[in-house]
Design a protein around this motif. Structure first.
Motif, short mmCIF file in Angstrom:
data_model
loop_
_atom_site.label_atom_id
_atom_site.label_comp_id
_atom_site.label_asym_id
_atom_site.label_seq_id
_atom_site.Cartn_x
_atom_site.Cartn_y
_atom_site.Cartn_z
N ASP A 140 0.86 -1.18 0.00
CA ASP A 140 0.00 0.00 0.00
C ASP A 140 0.90 1.23 0.00
O ASP A 140 2.02 1.20 0.50
CB ASP A 140 -0.92 0.02 1.21
N ASN A 141 0.40 2.31 -0.59
CA ASN A 141 1.22 3.50 -0.72
C ASN A 141 1.13 4.42 0.48
O ASN A 141 1.84 5.43 0.54
CB ASN A 141 0.87 4.25 -2.01
N ASP A 142 0.27 4.12 1.45
CA ASP A 142 0.26 4.89 2.70
C ASP A 142 1.57 4.66 3.44
O ASP A 142 2.27 5.61 3.82
CB ASP A 142 -0.92 4.49 3.59
N ARG A 143 1.92 3.40 3.65
CA ARG A 143 3.16 3.10 4.35
C ARG A 143 4.39 3.45 3.51
O ARG A 143 5.42 3.87 4.04
CB ARG A 143 3.19 1.64 4.78
N SER B 129 -8.41 1.75 -4.75
CA SER B 129 -7.29 1.83 -3.80
C SER B 129 -7.35 0.70 -2.79
O SER B 129 -8.42 0.22 -2.45
CB SER B 129 -7.33 3.18 -3.07
N LYS B 130 -6.18 0.26 -2.32
CA LYS B 130 -6.10 -0.85 -1.38
C LYS B 130 -5.98 -0.38 0.07
O LYS B 130 -6.29 -1.11 0.98
CB LYS B 130 -4.89 -1.73 -1.73
N GLY B 131 -5.47 0.85 0.28
CA GLY B 131 -5.18 1.29 1.64
C GLY B 131 -6.42 1.66 2.41
O GLY B 131 -7.20 2.52 2.01
N GLY B 132 -6.66 1.04 3.54
CA GLY B 132 -7.73 1.42 4.43
C GLY B 132 -7.19 2.25 5.57
O GLY B 132 -6.03 2.66 5.57
N MET B 133 -8.03 2.50 6.57
CA MET B 133 -7.60 3.34 7.68
C MET B 133 -6.52 2.65 8.53
O MET B 133 -5.71 3.32 9.16
CB MET B 133 -8.81 3.71 8.54
N VAL B 134 -6.52 1.33 8.53
CA VAL B 134 -5.49 0.62 9.29
C VAL B 134 -4.11 0.98 8.76
O VAL B 134 -3.18 1.27 9.53
CB VAL B 134 -5.72 -0.91 9.22
N THR B 135 -3.94 0.97 7.44
CA THR B 135 -2.64 1.30 6.88
C THR B 135 -2.29 2.77 7.09
O THR B 135 -1.12 3.12 7.22
CB THR B 135 -2.57 0.97 5.37
N LYS B 136 -3.32 3.63 7.15
CA LYS B 136 -3.05 5.05 7.41
C LYS B 136 -2.54 5.25 8.83
O LYS B 136 -1.67 6.09 9.08
CB LYS B 136 -4.30 5.87 7.13
N LEU B 137 -3.07 4.48 9.77
CA LEU B 137 -2.56 4.56 11.13
C LEU B 137 -1.13 4.04 11.21
O LEU B 137 -0.29 4.58 11.94
CB LEU B 137 -3.45 3.76 12.09
N MET B 138 -0.84 2.97 10.47
CA MET B 138 0.54 2.48 10.42
C MET B 138 1.47 3.55 9.87
O MET B 138 2.58 3.75 10.37
CB MET B 138 0.62 1.22 9.55
#
Length: 368
Positions: free
Chosen positions: A152-155, A214-223
């Motif tokens: 995911d592109n958040d991390r 998109s694949k990133g959910g809020m869990v990945t945003k918190l990470m």
């Protein structure tokens, strides 16, 4: 609360659902041009900007007629290969009218896990930014397999923010912040303006995203928030689908800001200082004085090298009396350092057989 005008260096993450029309698979060119205007305005006031962009697979999928949401790995990589060209060209065409040069930087998880690759990536990004370039970073989906993927592109964006020592990370999302529950299914969900710390209660509130692209959910945003804030980088989640989303954020659009823990450079110095040294560099009196003035350590000031270490490994820095002055990350191996100790910069290449780096330990990689 942080504002974009405060930032020295910003990383902006752009999701597939913002760049690519879900119904047609086409690029949202008008939206990208509006974003480019925002980026140009931010750059004009002296702020460095790095864009971490999804979209290569989504664009390639449309071109190849691959309509399934979950593609097999081979088809995803084929779509990425087609889409990466279009994605890079789209950014180039959007930013060029503003006099901005772009660069495509493709990375995998291995590039941050492997110290040598990490240092190479960091040096490249620093050079691009020093030249005024806007790097466009994406995961190298063409070659990455599951075990070397961020996924995911958040991390990925958070890792980039840490790598370039950004002081702000902006996640342009399909939601306008972090909520106590999914606002699309729970009308009582409330949005947080500021989160000071990521507690177990905050983690329990995170749900998954609903975007079809998109694949990133809020869990990945918190990470991502945990990684960025620990390195001294503030992070914001804000609605990205509006035109001029960065201007909207500056003008008070809904967002959730995660407060940083200190500043990026101080956090990096603490990290370096806490590492176990793999060797020791003894410096002469002139070099010791230069270090005290905040300068980098040049090979000319090195009197002795002990231990065995690789490029990027931590080494202790001591004066001639054995007193530890600090430690830093070496830009040369122990063997190279021994070969060039005491040499001026213009004398290094004939000894090593390849162009020299100016500093043995750069001041940004040093904790005194």
């Amino acid at each position: 609360m942080a504002t974009l005008s405060d930032a020295r260096r910003i990383v902006i993450k752009i999701g597939s659902a913002l760049l690519v029309d879900r119904a047609t698979g086409d690029l949202r060119a008008d939206w990208l041009r509006a974003l480019a205007q925002d980026v140009a305005r931010i750059k004009a006031r002296g702020t460095d900007v790095v864009l971490v962009s999804s979209g290569s697979i989504a664009l390639g999928r449309g071109v190849l007629g691959l309509n399934a949401r979950d593609l097999p790995l081979e088809q995803s990589q084929a779509a990425a290969a087609v889409g990466q060209i279009r994605l890079a060209r789209a950014y180039e065409e959007a930013l060029a009218p503003h006099g901005l040069t772009t660069a495509q930087v493709l990375v995998t998880l291995e590039d941050s896990a492997n110290r040598r690759r990490y240092l190479n990536s960091r040096a490249t990004m620093e050079t691009l930014l020093s030249l005024g370039v806007v790097p466009i970073v994406n995961e190298n989906d063409t070659v990455a397999t599951d075990e070397i993927r961020y996924g995911d592109n958040d991390r990925l964006a958070a890792q980039v923010a840490v790598t370039v020592e950004a002081d702000q990370l902006i996640l342009l999302s399909d939601v306008d912040g972090f909520y106590s529950a999914n606002p699309q299914t729970d009308p009582a969900a409330r949005r947080y303006d500021v989160i000071d710390a990521i507690t177990p209660e905050i983690e329990a509130m995170a749900g998954e995203g609903v975007s079809g692209l998109s694949k990133g959910g809020m869990v990945t945003k918190l990470m991502a928030a945990r990684m960025a804030t620990a390195a001294g980088c503030a992070m914001a989640i804000t609605e990205g689908s509006v035109m001029h989303p960065l201007s909207a954020l500056e003008n008070g659009a809904n967002a959730t800001w995660f407060r940083p823990q200190g500043d990026p450079q101080a956090a990096r110095k603490r990290w370096i200082a806490a590492m176990k040294p793999r060797g020791q560099i003894t410096v002469d009196a002139g070099a010791a004085r230069a270090l005290a003035q905040g300068r980098s350590l040049l090979p000319a000031g090195v009197a002795q090298v002990s231990g065995e270490f690789g490029r990027g490994d931590p080494v202790a820095i001591c004066d001639a009396g054995g007193r530890k002055l600090g430690q830093g990350l070496s830009r040369y191996t122990a063997t190279e350092a021994r070969a060039i100790r005491g040499l001026r910069s213009d004398a290094i290449e004939p000894v090593l057989g390849y162009p020299a780096r100016a500093a043995l330990i750069h001041r940004d990689d040093m904790a005194l």
